[in-house]
Motif scaffolding. Structure first.
Motif, PDB file in Angstrom:
ATOM      1  N   ARG A 170       1.102  -1.107  -0.142  1.00 62.87           N
ATOM      2  CA  ARG A 170      -0.193   0.133  -0.779  1.00 62.87           C
ATOM      3  C   ARG A 170       0.544   0.904   0.109  1.00 62.87           C
ATOM      4  O   ARG A 170       1.670   1.067   0.281  1.00 62.87           O
ATOM      5  N   ILE A 171       0.403   2.119  -0.580  1.00 59.62           N
ATOM      6  CA  ILE A 171       1.453   3.274  -0.686  1.00 59.62           C
ATOM      7  C   ILE A 171      -0.182   4.263  -0.277  1.00 59.62           C
ATOM      8  O   ILE A 171      -0.866   4.770  -1.269  1.00 59.62           O
ATOM      9  N   GLU A 172       0.419   5.415   0.128  1.00 60.55           N
ATOM     10  CA  GLU A 172       0.015   6.764   0.310  1.00 60.55           C
ATOM     11  C   GLU A 172       0.630   8.232   0.197  1.00 60.55           C
ATOM     12  O   GLU A 172       1.660   8.119   1.001  1.00 60.55           O
ATOM     13  N   GLY A 173      -0.099   9.060  -0.420  1.00 61.72           N
ATOM     14  CA  GLY A 173       1.096  10.406  -0.161  1.00 61.72           C
ATOM     15  C   GLY A 173       0.708  10.885  -1.440  1.00 61.72           C
ATOM     16  O   GLY A 173      -0.061  11.292  -1.595  1.00 61.72           O
ATOM     17  N   GLU A 174       1.918  11.732  -1.597  1.00 59.43           N
ATOM     18  CA  GLU A 174       1.431  13.204  -2.280  1.00 59.43           C
ATOM     19  C   GLU A 174       2.186  13.363  -3.138  1.00 59.43           C
ATOM     20  O   GLU A 174       3.902  12.701  -2.914  1.00 59.43           O
ATOM     21  N   PRO A 175       2.640  14.200  -5.158  1.00 57.73           N
ATOM     22  CA  PRO A 175       3.582  13.789  -5.552  1.00 57.73           C
ATOM     23  C   PRO A 175       4.875  14.623  -5.139  1.00 57.73           C
ATOM     24  O   PRO A 175       4.476  15.764  -4.269  1.00 57.73           O
ATOM     25  N   ALA A 176       5.883  14.073  -4.967  1.00 58.95           N
ATOM     26  CA  ALA A 176       7.200  15.253  -5.000  1.00 58.95           C
ATOM     27  C   ALA A 176       6.837  16.919  -5.779  1.00 58.95           C
ATOM     28  O   ALA A 176       7.635  18.060  -4.667  1.00 58.95           O
ATOM     29  N   LYS A 177       6.705  16.821  -6.326  1.00 63.58           N
ATOM     30  CA  LYS A 177       6.306  18.134  -7.758  1.00 63.58           C
ATOM     31  C   LYS A 177       5.386  18.310  -8.172  1.00 63.58           C
ATOM     32  O   LYS A 177       5.096  17.087  -8.460  1.00 63.58           O
ATOM     33  N   ASN A 178       4.106  19.604  -7.808  1.00 64.41           N
ATOM     34  CA  ASN A 178       3.702  19.622  -8.307  1.00 64.41           C
ATOM     35  C   ASN A 178       3.069  19.132  -9.617  1.00 64.41           C
ATOM     36  O   ASN A 178       4.196  19.758 -10.454  1.00 64.41           O
ATOM     37  N   PRO A 179       2.674  17.639 -10.209  1.00 63.70           N
ATOM     38  CA  PRO A 179       2.634  17.471 -11.841  1.00 63.70           C
ATOM     39  C   PRO A 179       1.962  18.471 -12.705  1.00 63.70           C
ATOM     40  O   PRO A 179       2.056  18.693 -13.796  1.00 63.70           O
ATOM     41  N   SER A 180       1.704  19.038 -12.359  1.00 64.36           N
ATOM     42  CA  SER A 180       0.619  20.433 -13.215  1.00 64.36           C
ATOM     43  C   SER A 180       0.188  21.499 -13.465  1.00 64.36           C
ATOM     44  O   SER A 180      -0.003  22.363 -11.518  1.00 64.36           O
ATOM     45  N   PHE A 181       0.268  22.568 -13.267  1.00 65.15           N
ATOM     46  CA  PHE A 181       0.260  23.905 -13.236  1.00 65.15           C
ATOM     47  C   PHE A 181      -0.724  24.531 -12.806  1.00 65.15           C
ATOM     48  O   PHE A 181      -1.661  24.666 -11.777  1.00 65.15           O
ATOM     49  N   TRP A 182      -1.724  23.138 -13.151  1.00 60.17           N
ATOM     50  CA  TRP A 182      -3.544  23.113 -12.918  1.00 60.17           C
ATOM     51  C   TRP A 182      -3.906  22.811 -12.027  1.00 60.17           C
ATOM     52  O   TRP A 182      -4.868  22.992 -10.759  1.00 60.17           O
ATOM     53  N   THR A 183      -3.108  21.616 -11.297  1.00 56.05           N
ATOM     54  CA  THR A 183      -3.364  21.041  -9.837  1.00 56.05           C
ATOM     55  C   THR A 183      -2.559  21.591  -8.572  1.00 56.05           C
ATOM     56  O   THR A 183      -1.384  22.183  -9.099  1.00 56.05           O
ATOM     57  N   LYS A 184      -2.724  21.917  -7.383  1.00 58.28           N
ATOM     58  CA  LYS A 184      -2.040  22.566  -6.688  1.00 58.28           C
ATOM     59  C   LYS A 184      -2.330  21.979  -5.225  1.00 58.28           C
ATOM     60  O   LYS A 184      -1.194  22.601  -4.052  1.00 58.28           O
ATOM     61  N   ASP A 185      -2.638  20.647  -5.346  1.00 55.48           N
ATOM     62  CA  ASP A 185      -3.099  19.689  -4.266  1.00 55.48           C
ATOM     63  C   ASP A 185      -3.321  18.507  -4.742  1.00 55.48           C
ATOM     64  O   ASP A 185      -4.033  18.094  -5.152  1.00 55.48           O
ATOM     65  N   SER A 186      -2.829  17.230  -4.472  1.00 55.78           N
ATOM     66  CA  SER A 186      -2.875  16.411  -4.762  1.00 55.78           C
ATOM     67  C   SER A 186      -2.157  15.079  -3.748  1.00 55.78           C
ATOM     68  O   SER A 186      -1.433  14.759  -3.117  1.00 55.78           O
ATOM     69  N   LYS A 187      -3.769  13.752  -3.914  1.00 54.23           N
ATOM     70  CA  LYS A 187      -3.623  12.756  -2.478  1.00 54.23           C
ATOM     71  C   LYS A 187      -3.774  11.081  -3.711  1.00 54.23           C
ATOM     72  O   LYS A 187      -4.680  11.462  -4.208  1.00 54.23           O
ATOM     73  N   ILE A 188      -2.826  10.349  -3.370  1.00 57.48           N
ATOM     74  CA  ILE A 188      -2.520   9.431  -3.926  1.00 57.48           C
ATOM     75  C   ILE A 188      -2.587   7.923  -2.834  1.00 57.48           C
ATOM     76  O   ILE A 188      -1.973   8.405  -2.079  1.00 57.48           O
ATOM     77  N   GLU A 189      -3.211   7.284  -2.827  1.00 56.95           N
ATOM     78  CA  GLU A 189      -3.696   5.864  -3.224  1.00 56.95           C
ATOM     79  C   GLU A 189      -3.263   4.974  -3.414  1.00 56.95           C
ATOM     80  O   GLU A 189      -4.143   4.576  -4.264  1.00 56.95           O
ATOM     81  N   GLN A 190      -2.582   3.831  -3.856  1.00 60.11           N
ATOM     82  CA  GLN A 190      -2.633   2.595  -3.746  1.00 60.11           C
ATOM     83  C   GLN A 190      -2.291   1.452  -3.854  1.00 60.11           C
ATOM     84  O   GLN A 190      -1.556   1.760  -2.376  1.00 60.11           O
TER      85      GLN A 190
END
Length: 244
Positions: A170-190
């Motif tokens: 399991r992984i819970e996290g957020e990108p080390a670098k904002n992957p797009s100008f249009w996003t300012k916060d991303s939370k991911i679970e795999q």
């Protein structure tokens, strides 16, 4: 607009279901076992095929959109991955700018150079053991991970490592670098599950806040796996026997 999410991680196999770990391992021992077993898994997985279902719901400016795409995936070691689209419904913008971009990025990440940059190891991450969880599904080491560089394909957060197979479950996290100008916060679970002799991704969920206002929720469902393993050679049996 591009909705940024990380790359689905590679398949993992619990080859030579290792060593029962001692009751307590250090962070360094857990990571060393994880890195070593990941190398074995990469060498053991010859090919796989399966089906993915991509779904995205966007709510916000200038209006709500949604899309779904069903894709067949074929992987052949070491650097070949092909996607065949079965069906696509909903927003053409999401399909072209999100789903297809994700697939293209995943293919590009398979090159040897890119794999070395995103591998889960001490070169790319610092690790700290935060605890151990015992559940009906098994025992897991929980580690915090911090990227050493601001690479949009790396992430910071927590990983759960199976204490028997030393595979990420399991992984819970957020990108080390904002992957797009249009996003300012991303939370991911795999989430990964053990399918036959391999640990494979089963679900990926990400929630992104959009800079202009709104929210995008992406899910990827993985199913119908068929895997092919590399038959172990006599030399590899001798080498791996030392790990038991």
């Amino acid at each position: 607009m591009l909705i940024g999410v990380w790359q689905p991680a590679a398949a993992q196999s619990p080859i030579m279901s290792a060593i029962q770990p001692p009751t307590a391992l250090t962070s360094e021992q857990v990571v060393n076992n994880l890195v070593r077993r990941n190398l074995e898994r990469a060498q053991a997985l010859a090919a796989y095929q399966g089906t993915r279902i991509y779904r995205l719901e966007y709510q916000g400016f200038p209006g709500s959109r949604s899309a779904e795409m069903v894709v067949d995936v074929t992987y052949k070691s070491p650097e070949t991955k092909e996607f065949t689209i079965r069906t696509e419904t909903g927003s053409k913008l999401i399909i072209d700018r999100v789903f297809k971009k994700l697939m293209q990025s995943e293919k590009e990440a398979l090159t040897r150079e890119n794999q070395s940059r995103v591998a889960l190891n001490q070169d790319n991450y610092s690790f700290a053991l935060t605890g151990q969880e015992n559940t009906p599904a098994g025992s897991f080491y929980v580690l915090s991970v911090e990227p050493r560089t601001k690479n949009k394909l790396l992430y910071r957060g927590r990983i759960w490592v199976d204490a028997k197979d030393f595979a990420v479950a399991r992984i819970e996290g957020e990108p080390a670098k904002n992957p797009s100008f249009w996003t300012k916060d991303s939370k991911i679970e795999q989430i990964y599950s053990k399918v036959g002799d391999f640990w494979l991704p089963t679900t990926n969920r990400s929630a992104s806040t959009i800079r202009l206002g709104g929210r995008a929720d992406l899910t990827i469902e993985y199913k119908d796996y068929q895997t092919t393993a590399v038959p172990p050679s006599r030399d590899s049996k001798s080498t791996l026997a030392g790990y038991r």
